[in-house]
Design a protein around this motif. Structure first.
Motif, PDB file in Angstrom:
ATOM      1  N   VAL A  31       0.844  -1.208   0.000  1.00  0.00           N
ATOM      2  CA  VAL A  31       0.000   0.000   0.000  1.00  0.00           C
ATOM      3  C   VAL A  31       0.870   1.246   0.000  1.00  0.00           C
ATOM      4  O   VAL A  31       0.603   2.210  -0.734  1.00  0.00           O
ATOM      5  CB  VAL A  31      -0.978  -0.015   1.198  1.00  0.00           C
ATOM      6  N   ASN A  32       1.915   1.262   0.809  1.00  0.00           N
ATOM      7  CA  ASN A  32       2.815   2.424   0.838  1.00  0.00           C
ATOM      8  C   ASN A  32       3.529   2.600  -0.498  1.00  0.00           C
ATOM      9  O   ASN A  32       3.750   3.733  -0.942  1.00  0.00           O
ATOM     10  CB  ASN A  32       3.828   2.287   1.975  1.00  0.00           C
ATOM     11  N   ALA A  33       3.887   1.509  -1.164  1.00  0.00           N
ATOM     12  CA  ALA A  33       4.527   1.601  -2.479  1.00  0.00           C
ATOM     13  C   ALA A  33       3.554   2.206  -3.492  1.00  0.00           C
ATOM     14  O   ALA A  33       3.934   3.072  -4.302  1.00  0.00           O
ATOM     15  CB  ALA A  33       4.999   0.225  -2.935  1.00  0.00           C
ATOM     16  N   VAL A  34       2.299   1.772  -3.450  1.00  0.00           N
ATOM     17  CA  VAL A  34       1.300   2.319  -4.372  1.00  0.00           C
ATOM     18  C   VAL A  34       1.058   3.800  -4.061  1.00  0.00           C
ATOM     19  O   VAL A  34       0.928   4.628  -4.969  1.00  0.00           O
ATOM     20  CB  VAL A  34      -0.009   1.495  -4.303  1.00  0.00           C
ATOM     21  N   LYS A  35       1.013   4.162  -2.763  1.00  0.00           N
ATOM     22  CA  LYS A  35       0.832   5.570  -2.386  1.00  0.00           C
ATOM     23  C   LYS A  35       1.957   6.430  -2.922  1.00  0.00           C
ATOM     24  O   LYS A  35       1.728   7.542  -3.425  1.00  0.00           O
ATOM     25  CB  LYS A  35       0.773   5.719  -0.860  1.00  0.00           C
ATOM     26  N   SER A  36       3.186   5.956  -2.817  1.00  0.00           N
ATOM     27  CA  SER A  36       4.319   6.743  -3.310  1.00  0.00           C
ATOM     28  C   SER A  36       4.257   6.873  -4.826  1.00  0.00           C
ATOM     29  O   SER A  36       4.599   7.923  -5.375  1.00  0.00           O
ATOM     30  CB  SER A  36       5.651   6.134  -2.865  1.00  0.00           C
ATOM     31  N   GLU A  37       3.800   5.818  -5.526  1.00  0.00           N
ATOM     32  CA  GLU A  37       3.646   5.919  -6.982  1.00  0.00           C
ATOM     33  C   GLU A  37       2.565   6.936  -7.345  1.00  0.00           C
ATOM     34  O   GLU A  37       2.719   7.706  -8.302  1.00  0.00           O
ATOM     35  CB  GLU A  37       3.293   4.551  -7.576  1.00  0.00           C
ATOM     36  N   VAL A  38       1.470   6.956  -6.583  1.00  0.00           N
ATOM     37  CA  VAL A  38       0.393   7.924  -6.824  1.00  0.00           C
ATOM     38  C   VAL A  38       0.900   9.349  -6.590  1.00  0.00           C
ATOM     39  O   VAL A  38       0.614  10.263  -7.375  1.00  0.00           O
ATOM     40  CB  VAL A  38      -0.832   7.608  -5.942  1.00  0.00           C
ATOM     41  N   GLN A  39       1.663   9.557  -5.526  1.00  0.00           N
ATOM     42  CA  GLN A  39       2.209  10.888  -5.254  1.00  0.00           C
ATOM     43  C   GLN A  39       3.171  11.317  -6.357  1.00  0.00           C
ATOM     44  O   GLN A  39       3.172  12.485  -6.774  1.00  0.00           O
ATOM     45  CB  GLN A  39       2.911  10.908  -3.908  1.00  0.00           C
ATOM     46  N   LEU A  40       3.992  10.395  -6.837  1.00  0.00           N
ATOM     47  CA  LEU A  40       4.908  10.699  -7.930  1.00  0.00           C
ATOM     48  C   LEU A  40       4.128  11.067  -9.191  1.00  0.00           C
ATOM     49  O   LEU A  40       4.465  12.045  -9.876  1.00  0.00           O
ATOM     50  CB  LEU A  40       5.832   9.509  -8.198  1.00  0.00           C
ATOM     51  N   ALA A  41       3.072  10.322  -9.481  1.00  0.00           N
ATOM     52  CA  ALA A  41       2.250  10.630 -10.656  1.00  0.00           C
ATOM     53  C   ALA A  41       1.581  11.993 -10.492  1.00  0.00           C
ATOM     54  O   ALA A  41       1.485  12.765 -11.458  1.00  0.00           O
ATOM     55  CB  ALA A  41       1.203   9.535 -10.856  1.00  0.00           C
ATOM     56  N   GLN A  42       1.113  12.312  -9.276  1.00  0.00           N
ATOM     57  CA  GLN A  42       0.486  13.612  -9.019  1.00  0.00           C
ATOM     58  C   GLN A  42       1.479  14.744  -9.224  1.00  0.00           C
ATOM     59  O   GLN A  42       1.148  15.786  -9.793  1.00  0.00           O
ATOM     60  CB  GLN A  42      -0.084  13.638  -7.594  1.00  0.00           C
ATOM     61  N   ARG A  43       2.719  14.570  -8.773  1.00  0.00           N
ATOM     62  CA  ARG A  43       3.756  15.586  -8.982  1.00  0.00           C
ATOM     63  C   ARG A  43       4.032  15.777 -10.470  1.00  0.00           C
ATOM     64  O   ARG A  43       4.218  16.906 -10.942  1.00  0.00           O
ATOM     65  CB  ARG A  43       5.042  15.193  -8.265  1.00  0.00           C
ATOM     66  N   GLN A  44       4.083  14.665 -11.211  1.00  0.00           N
ATOM     67  CA  GLN A  44       4.312  14.773 -12.651  1.00  0.00           C
ATOM     68  C   GLN A  44       3.154  15.487 -13.336  1.00  0.00           C
ATOM     69  O   GLN A  44       3.370  16.301 -14.235  1.00  0.00           O
ATOM     70  CB  GLN A  44       4.506  13.380 -13.252  1.00  0.00           C
TER      71      GLN A  44
END
Length: 172
Positions: A31-44
């Motif tokens: 879940v934390n890995a998916v959250k970090s991917e979502v945050q990275l996508a949001q920043r992009q």
């Protein structure tokens, strides 16, 4: 060693709890890995939106420049300055200064600020927002000194000082 049924049941529960804890830990890491991917996508996404806004602004600016260039060329006949229009030094600038001709317009005059009137008591101009009366009218300080004490000229001041010196000498 003889294991009883209760003992086996306890060991089974402990094993089940350990397995559940391990699965929960694995799930939490995913879940934390998916959250970090979502945050990275949001920043992009935010970076791309910002870049899009910058490109739109630049496009509109360049379009306005093109419109201005066309308007200047067609309507007004403006042209960019050439090298011959610049002055080489102070002497050329001084040579441009000539006396005004007989039909020349008057020079532009700049308005100046009115001088402030020095008032003895600037507080008199203040008006109370509650009563509508001048603040100086509301606050009156009674001056109980006689005229010789209120004087400020050097002669009267020295007379006041000698008067106080005599009073101090008598008190001693």
């Amino acid at each position: 060693m003889n294991l009883t049924r209760d003992r086996m049941r306890s060991i089974g529960w402990v094993a089940l709890l350990v397995t559940c804890a391990a699965l929960t830990l694995v799930l939490m890491v995913r879940v934390n890995a998916v959250k970090s991917e979502v945050q990275l996508a949001q920043r992009q996404i935010n970076a791309i939106k910002q870049e899009k806004l910058i490109l739109e602004t630049e496009f509109l600016t360049r379009a306005n420049q093109q419109q201005l260039r066309n308007l200047n060329a067609i309507e007004f006949g403006y042209q960019a300055p050439t090298a011959g229009q610049y002055l080489e030094g102070e002497r050329q600038l001084a040579a441009l200064g000539k006396a005004r001709g007989p039909n020349a317009p008057e020079p532009i005059r700049v308005a100046s600020a009115a001088t402030l009137v020095e008032d003895d008591n600037p507080i008199q101009a203040l008006v109370s927002p509650l009563t509508g009366k001048a603040m100086a009218a509301e606050v009156k300080i009674a001056d109980t000194r006689d005229a010789s004490e209120r004087a400020t000229t050097p002669a009267k001041l020295s007379a006041r000082l000698t008067k106080f010196d005599r009073a101090e000498a008598k008190a001693e």
